[in-house]
Structure formats: C-alpha cells, structure tokens
Design a protein around this motif. Structure first.
Motif, mmCIF file in Angstrom:
data_model
loop_
_atom_site.group_PDB
_atom_site.id
_atom_site.type_symbol
_atom_site.label_atom_id
_atom_site.label_comp_id
_atom_site.label_asym_id
_atom_site.label_seq_id
_atom_site.Cartn_x
_atom_site.Cartn_y
_atom_site.Cartn_z
ATOM 1 N N PRO A 1 0.920 -1.439 0.151
ATOM 2 C CA PRO A 1 -0.123 0.020 0.016
ATOM 3 C C PRO A 1 0.723 1.362 0.223
ATOM 4 O O PRO A 1 1.546 1.470 0.588
ATOM 5 N N SER A 2 0.361 2.309 -0.891
ATOM 6 C CA SER A 2 0.691 3.656 -0.577
ATOM 7 C C SER A 2 1.280 4.117 1.121
ATOM 8 O O SER A 2 0.143 3.770 1.952
ATOM 9 N N GLY A 3 1.985 4.932 1.098
ATOM 10 C CA GLY A 3 2.493 5.191 2.292
ATOM 11 C C GLY A 3 3.084 4.026 3.430
ATOM 12 O O GLY A 3 3.906 4.706 4.785
ATOM 13 N N TYR A 4 3.372 3.008 2.818
ATOM 14 C CA TYR A 4 4.047 1.777 3.198
ATOM 15 C C TYR A 4 5.228 2.175 4.233
ATOM 16 O O TYR A 4 5.636 2.112 5.288
ATOM 17 N N SER A 5 6.228 2.479 3.487
ATOM 18 C CA SER A 5 7.304 2.951 3.897
ATOM 19 C C SER A 5 7.414 4.122 5.094
ATOM 20 O O SER A 5 8.602 3.757 6.061
ATOM 21 N N GLN A 6 6.669 5.090 4.800
ATOM 22 C CA GLN A 6 6.931 5.158 5.659
ATOM 23 C C GLN A 6 6.240 5.502 7.219
ATOM 24 O O GLN A 6 6.132 5.678 8.161
ATOM 25 N N GLN B 1 8.700 3.066 8.728
ATOM 26 C CA GLN B 1 9.312 4.297 9.634
ATOM 27 C C GLN B 1 9.080 4.512 11.026
ATOM 28 O O GLN B 1 10.057 5.004 11.923
ATOM 29 N N LYS B 2 8.014 5.228 11.621
ATOM 30 C CA LYS B 2 7.650 5.942 12.166
ATOM 31 C C LYS B 2 7.346 4.635 13.914
ATOM 32 O O LYS B 2 8.404 5.047 14.121
ATOM 33 N N VAL B 3 7.319 3.075 12.936
ATOM 34 C CA VAL B 3 6.914 2.215 13.545
ATOM 35 C C VAL B 3 8.496 1.668 13.897
ATOM 36 O O VAL B 3 8.644 1.521 15.400
ATOM 37 N N ASN B 4 9.551 1.615 13.035
ATOM 38 C CA ASN B 4 10.502 1.691 13.830
ATOM 39 C C ASN B 4 11.269 2.761 14.823
ATOM 40 O O ASN B 4 11.977 2.732 15.939
ATOM 41 N N ALA B 5 10.906 3.411 14.327
ATOM 42 C CA ALA B 5 11.003 4.773 15.576
ATOM 43 C C ALA B 5 10.860 4.646 16.585
ATOM 44 O O ALA B 5 10.917 4.854 17.938
ATOM 45 N N ALA B 6 9.361 4.478 16.647
ATOM 46 C CA ALA B 6 8.747 3.452 18.290
ATOM 47 C C ALA B 6 9.360 2.614 19.225
ATOM 48 O O ALA B 6 9.108 2.702 19.914
#
Length: 65
Positions: free
Chosen positions: A35-40, A43-48
């Motif tokens: 899905p679109s926005g998956y990479s963003q 990244q947010k999940v990794n940061a959290a």
C-alpha cells in the motif's frame, strides 16, 4: 477403540484430499501490492520501537541507582 480412531483419521484424510483435489496448488489470486505510504509507516514503527527500547534502557539504568 484403536480401529475406530484409525477409521475416523482415514475419513478425515480422505475428505481433506477430496476437498483440495480441485486446487492446482498455486493461488490464482495475485498478491496485493504494497500500500502507498507503507515505507513511511514502517519508518514510524521503527522509530517508535527504538524510542521504547531507549526508554526501557533508561528505566533499567535508573533502577540500578
């Protein structure tokens, strides 16, 4: 008792074989695209996760004092 368990197992195995026999093995559906926005989102999940790990380390170091 053992013969009855064997008979039940044989019937279940036969039903499974008959139920799956029409299937050619590979799924006819194509897998969904990312899905679109998956990479963003990733990244947010990794940061959290990183922030949570840092908070755990901080809490552990404060508990040692």
């Amino acid at each position: 008792m053992r013969a009855q368990a064997f008979a039940v197992s044989a019937v279940l195995l036969a039903a499974l074989a008959v139920g799956c026999s029409g299937h050619d093995g590979a799924s006819s559906k194509t897998p969904a695209a990312t899905p679109s926005g998956y990479s963003q989102m990733r990244q947010k999940v990794n940061a959290a996760e990183s922030a949570a790990a840092a908070a755990d380390r901080d809490a552990a170091s404060n508990a040692d004092r």
